[in-house]
Design a protein around this motif. Sequence first.
Motif, PDB file in Angstrom:
ATOM      1  N   UNK A 198       3.189   7.219   3.861  1.00 55.19           N
ATOM      2  CA  UNK A 198       3.725   5.961   3.354  1.00 55.19           C
ATOM      3  C   UNK A 198       4.489   5.286   4.493  1.00 55.19           C
ATOM      4  N   UNK A 199       4.237   4.011   4.704  1.00 55.79           N
ATOM      5  CA  UNK A 199       4.871   3.247   5.784  1.00 55.79           C
ATOM      6  C   UNK A 199       4.591   3.872   7.148  1.00 55.79           C
ATOM      7  N   UNK A 236      13.656   3.969   5.708  1.00 54.34           N
ATOM      8  CA  UNK A 236      12.758   3.044   5.014  1.00 54.34           C
ATOM      9  C   UNK A 236      12.420   3.499   3.605  1.00 54.34           C
ATOM     10  N   UNK A 237      12.599   4.781   3.324  1.00 55.57           N
ATOM     11  CA  UNK A 237      12.267   5.287   1.992  1.00 55.57           C
ATOM     12  C   UNK A 237      13.475   5.274   1.073  1.00 55.57           C
ATOM     13  N   UNK A 271       2.974   2.876   9.449  1.00 55.08           N
ATOM     14  CA  UNK A 271       2.910   1.936  10.562  1.00 55.08           C
ATOM     15  C   UNK A 271       4.200   1.883  11.349  1.00 55.08           C
ATOM     16  N   UNK A 272       5.288   2.368  10.729  1.00 51.21           N
ATOM     17  CA  UNK A 272       6.571   2.325  11.425  1.00 51.21           C
ATOM     18  C   UNK A 272       6.642   3.344  12.560  1.00 51.21           C
ATOM     19  N   UNK A 319       0.843  -1.201   0.000  1.00 47.91           N
ATOM     20  CA  UNK A 319       0.000   0.000   0.000  1.00 47.91           C
ATOM     21  C   UNK A 319       0.874   1.246   0.000  1.00 47.91           C
ATOM     22  N   UNK A 320       1.730   1.359  -0.990  1.00 51.18           N
ATOM     23  CA  UNK A 320       2.639   2.504  -1.046  1.00 51.18           C
ATOM     24  C   UNK A 320       1.944   3.662  -1.745  1.00 51.18           C
ATOM     25  N   UNK A 324       7.157   6.415  12.367  1.00 50.93           N
ATOM     26  CA  UNK A 324       8.234   7.376  12.186  1.00 50.93           C
ATOM     27  C   UNK A 324       7.668   8.759  11.903  1.00 50.93           C
ATOM     28  N   UNK A 372      -2.702  -1.117   4.499  1.00 50.24           N
ATOM     29  CA  UNK A 372      -1.389  -1.360   5.081  1.00 50.24           C
ATOM     30  C   UNK A 372      -1.484  -1.768   6.551  1.00 50.24           C
ATOM     31  N   UNK A 373      -0.339  -1.924   7.145  1.00 51.46           N
ATOM     32  CA  UNK A 373      -0.292  -2.508   8.474  1.00 51.46           C
ATOM     33  C   UNK A 373      -0.917  -1.576   9.507  1.00 51.46           C
TER      34      UNK A 373
END
Lengths: 496, 1162
Positions: free
Chosen positions: B1095-1096, B971-972, B1098-1099, B769-770, B1101, B790-791
């Motif tokens: 994007x991402x 992560x990117x 869930x991390x 899911x980016x 960040x 996504x997560x």
Amino acid sequence: MSHAADHSAPDRPAVLAKVQPLKVLPRKPLVLNNRDFHWITEKICRIVEDPAPTWWWVCFFVSAGLATFLGFGLLWLVSTGVGVWGLRPPTFWGWDIVNFVWWIGIGHAGTLISAVLCLLRQKWRTAINRASEAMTIFAVMCAGIFPLFHVGRVWFAWWLFPIPVSQAIWPNFRSPLEWDVFAVSTYFTVSVLFWYMGMLPDLGTLRDRAVKTWRKYFYGALALGWRNSTRHWRNYEMAYLILAGLSTPLVLSVHTIVSFDFASAIVPGWHTTIFPPYFVAGAIFSGFAMVLTLVLPLRSMFKLHELITQHHIDCMCKIILATGSMVGYAYAMEFFIAWYSGNIYEAFTFINRAFGQYAWAYWIMISCNVISPQLFWFRGVRSNTALVFVICLFVNCGMWFERFVITVTSLANDFLPSAWGYYSPSITDIFTFFGTMGFFSMLFLLFVRFLPMLPIAEIKHVTQAADPHFHPDDAGHERSAHSAARPMAVAEGGHR
Amino acid sequence: MKLKFNHPAPSEREATGPRYWRSLDELAETPAFKDWMEKEFPAGASMLESNDRRNFLKIMAASFGLAGMGLAGCRQQTRHLLPYSKQPDRVIPGVPVFYTSSLPGADEHIPLIVETHDARPTKVEGNPSYAVTGGATNVYAQSSILDLYDPDRAQRSSRADGAPVSKDQVSDAIKKLGADYGANGGAGLYFLADKNNSPTRAKTVQKLLARFPKATWAEFEALDQNNPERAAETLTGRRTRPIYNFAKATRVLALDSDFLHSEPGHLGYAKGFAKSRRIQNGADADPEKMIRLYAVESNFSLTGANADHRLRLATSAIPAFAALIAAEILAQRNAGVSASAIAALKQAGSALKVDAKWIAECAKDLVAHAGKSVVVAGAQLPVELHQLVLLMNMALGAVGSTVTLAGLPERPATASLADVAKAIDAGQVKTLFILNGNPAYNGPGDLAFTSKLNKVKDAKGQIFRYGYYGRQADETSAHSDIFIAGLHYLESWGDGLTWDGNHVPVQPMIMPLFEGFGELEVLGMLAGDGKPDAYAYVHDTFTTLNPGKSFEEWLAVGVAGSSFAAVGASAIPANRVADLAAAGAKFDLPAVDANHLEVRFVPGISWDGRFANNGWLQECPDPMTKLTWDNAIFVSPKLAKEKFPELLPEGTVMSKGPLGLLSPQARMNDNTFVTGREIARVAEITINGRTIKGPVSILPGLANYTLVVPVGYGRKRAGSIGNGVGFDAFPLVTSTGNACAATGAVMRLTGDTYRLANVQEHWSMEGRAIIREASVDDYKAHPEFVREMDVEAHSPPIYGKDKDLSPQDKATQIPRGASMYETPANNKPMPNVAVWNTPEGLEKFPTPQQWGMSIDLNTCLGCTACLVACQAENNIPIVGKDQVMRGREMHWIRLDRYFASGPTKDGAYADADQLPEDPQVNFQSVACQHCELAPCENVCPFMATLHDDSGLNTMAYNRCVGTKYCANNCPYKVRRFNFFDWNKREIGEFYKGPLGPDFYDTDASQLTRMQKNPDVTVRMRGVMEKCTYCVQRIEGAKINARVKARDSGDTKVPDGTLVPACAQACPTDSIVFGDVSDAKSAVSIAKSSDRNYAVLGYLNIRPRTTYLAKIRNPNPAITGPGEAEQPLSRQEYDTRYGHKTEGEAAKPAPAKASAAAGAAKS
């Protein structure tokens, strides 16, 4: 030892005859053929004192030649830029860190053998501890080269140390790399001290035997005035124990902290809590494999079969088997956790490791690390020196691939597929790595040549002759090898 | 003077009394003791006494001398800073000055604002005063600044033997030309120029032709884009240009047209298109109001990429397709066209095998939105097709609403390159004067213009050449007898017209760096002006065109009103359809199949080769293919499967499925790049005996049997950057017929391979899911869909009651993460300044503004302008092809391109794990996301990357030692490492290190360093770098705000006054930047959209850059393989990870599945 008391004494109380002492399984002798102290001294000191054999010269020049690769590799790297290595986004760490972790892992066995096994009273460690400690030190030196030189501007690497300078900037104590600096440098320092300290009595022996002047000075300086007095022995043993105590947590901490480089990052495949024990097990695994890799050839070259016995090899093989199985368990558990976490990125990383573009590396790792040590279940394999040597080579190779799989495959295919890439090393990477191998073997050969390869004094501790209750005519009885000998008596061989 | 200490003489009593003594020496009164006593202090106290002052000074002087001699080498070289003795007006050292100008072009000038530092231009921006583009620029405008400082540009005029020629000698030669041809009126004098819409140039050319009435003026553009105008001219009887207004449109059909990217006027079109595509919230989503784009094309253009429905069709089949759809539209609209004409049109297109339903539904949709719908055709298509398109637009009621017909100023007809070639063959050309252009390189292959130039020379003719690049860097200049060095547009006066006719200036920013002439000066001299003054010419034109307006104001604003005349819809006679239908031959359908391939020529990154020596462009990845430093022959996956299976990627166990264990859904998609580089097979294409050779690359989404070949590559003489980049496709281009597509080609693979530098090695998003997208209907029903992906759908980064807060509140008010380290709260004063934490304190010392960015994926077209703008602003070096192949390109912005090929509507999983034939494509520009809990920061052992109090993830280059740990932990993967000294070493010399030449020592370096932005550090090797949100601009804006605020404490930078380079260049305003702690700022409003996601995320960040999900607007009536109600990437996500939204999960698969699946597979 009471059970070894003489049954034939005429004035024994009769009741004692009724007492049947517990049957104790005989321990295997750690020095074969009832060799006396003098023989041991001669055997070990001769290695240093006799002219170097031809094979030594051949090996030395080959490894010194190989070591120049390291020199040139680093020279080119520093003068030109990190780009001479194969690193490429997204794989910003490649062979450099793989080699670092591999060497550091190898550097584990020495201190484990000398410290942990010492505290655990595993007497069989004596024959191999000196060589493996030397291996540790040289391996840590090789390991240290990589994180130091993999940075872009190595001339500023000293900023890693918390020195109060005019910039007034401290290093970042939150960074695992900073922890590495402390962990590795502490480990190195303590290992060197431990190694050197342990060598003092033997250096004294070498000094006393020296004929040539330079040897007298060389070993005289190194022996730090060792006079074999009881006071010396007392201090020595105390210090040895303290250093063993200090080293023991370091054995666990160093690789734990090295594993934090990965575990505290968020990269899928790195970010797992299993890493510290898994890394330590792997380090012991690879360390023992490397010890065997080094010791087996030396044993046959210098005819040390009476000092490094099949029993020693057996013990080490069993440790390799145990740690290899732990590592295998960790591999399986990583997969389980990746699936169990429900995190698609984690799951992908592990499936990709096994079946993706780096699957070849993964399966090399599995076959070398998990499958090959399982052969050590068989006594026949353990007693076949050549086979043991080959399996140990496999383990060394497999552990390198383990680090490669962890470092590279995780980075190469992480979160965003658009940023994926395929890493392969440059010729400079390869040459530098083999250069460290040459550097390592060169140092090890010098060690073999100039320092007592086996601990003379300690081996004497574990001979039957060191047992005050030992009588040569008692040969029918298996004597305990772990008798507490008096140091004075043990070191006597050094004064003839 | 040395003083003697005299011991007092003993008194009488002392002399007579008992004698005391302190030592035997005293008793004995030895001379040594007496001497010792004389000194005032005992031993050691008067050591210097042995040296008197003279001696002392001698020694001191000697030691000073020695010290001086030794230290002289340690002194830094003395350099003097000379301040202005008389400060020029408006020049403040360190503060840039901005001037207006415009980027010259054949059909449009792009209005610009140029940033100059100490009188040297460093950066180009779009002129926001021009509302149509609103300050947008494209890659060509952005990179044009680099050409100014190109070390390979012509620095002198020269003779055929290369000997330099002075400016006076050039003037004399031109005067002589006037004298030679003055008598015969210019017979035998031929001019060949590039196209340029400058009114002043047109006027000067007229003057010139008045002087030489018999001379021939020819114009040539290798990529001609004037067919729409030619078609309109045939219909209206005057020079007319159809100009589209996409802001008003809701339904658009693009026929092989790339109006969003490579056609003139594209900046304004892109802006208008984005305007009708922008949605704030699900509640506003309306498929009727949102633009719906149908594209029919052979190449996979950016317009096709942004289409809601895309039909792959060979370019040569487009006319037939147009006939079919025109017949539908005209029939449905009853536009007064006879049934027989419609039938004839249908007949013309009848040979075309294409989904009839697609055409019917598309036509129905266009007709249903008559007045708001429009048909656009590619400029390269034949004139007859454009006539038909105009008639369709008329029938749709578009003319006057979505299409404006603008009457262009009349210009006399010009000759063509073919005419000049013919004249040369006939021996009529005595003197050929070539202005700009490069026909020797990009002339059509059938003309072989280089041989024509030789023919002129053989016939003792003379070739004058005026151009920017000299003999070493230009194929045409190399053939000239007299080469006249030209000037860059930033060094010369001129003017031009925008696409819609606004008069814009071309202003010089800097004195010419080298000896050369402006184009207008040369033309003026040719026209007989002894002392040509370009400024005066432009001034004159301006006053004629804009009577009563101020010239100075024009220069300051940069735009004057449109001078185009309005042409009414009535100008087009409707009955022309019958004529067109009668001319059915024009819609013929050439055979295109695996053995008779079509070749479609598209502009390359250096356009027609003119920007080939521009490193920024060469290294700028093509948005679709992601290739740099090369072109390739692009083939469709279908052609590869059918005819060239050796081209297909091998795949790994992962993509095939180990022993069938992996389900198709879990498999990874085929990856062409198992070795990290794209190793392409080399092929030859032959058409009519002419052959070109180049590497082959598979590009999904092409028409099955069309080979797409970018032109403008393979230049032999372009300069150090452009020489030998790619292969030249112009030999296949013909001067007659369709210049942009040729049919009947045969491709043959040679045994060779070739390495391509592709910056993106993996084409699939792998169901992640980016980029999140939905169809507009689904979005309307589930406006919260981005949160369910996504997560983090299961574990949002912010839990509990705060999870629904607005992004700006989350960014500033929630304690940031459950970290054991205390992270400063950004809305509070510094913790150590207690007095600030009071109401008065907070008023006096307001908390810092919190910077953030929003990128709307719905309007991002993928044009890559942001990437080049960032490169220009931030001194980002180029690294060359070899290093790009190693993945080490330095662009701070990475424009990710993903192809999606999820299961189609029928449930079949067609080409999901192979290269898709008919994919959807998504773009996402990814730079540093400025995470609040940045994973890069805590891992750096040197504290080189840190957070500042305004939320920036900062990078201290000085402190960076280059462990690269931060880049690993990003992560990117947006951090870039200086693997070599990119600036100090030249491309190709990196591996030599200190043994290689130092670029800083060269003359070329003196030139290229002038472009560097003085506000941005030039990074050395070994340090990490990344997007800074243009921190230099932020700091500049803050300083300005503080200066303005004086003591008021109102130091906030007002919203909108601070724009990073990427956002400034973006033609669609997809990138919005500002203060996220201010709920009223544009960025906060953008982030408050329900499409906003990290994007991402869930991390945990917490990136400051967030994205707005993409919304597609498909026509529900069009079904079939590749047409789905949900975007393909979304379906792939749903299938692979099962995170279906509620409504989606309940929906059963459509029934007609298997039939269509069978069709797709066969």
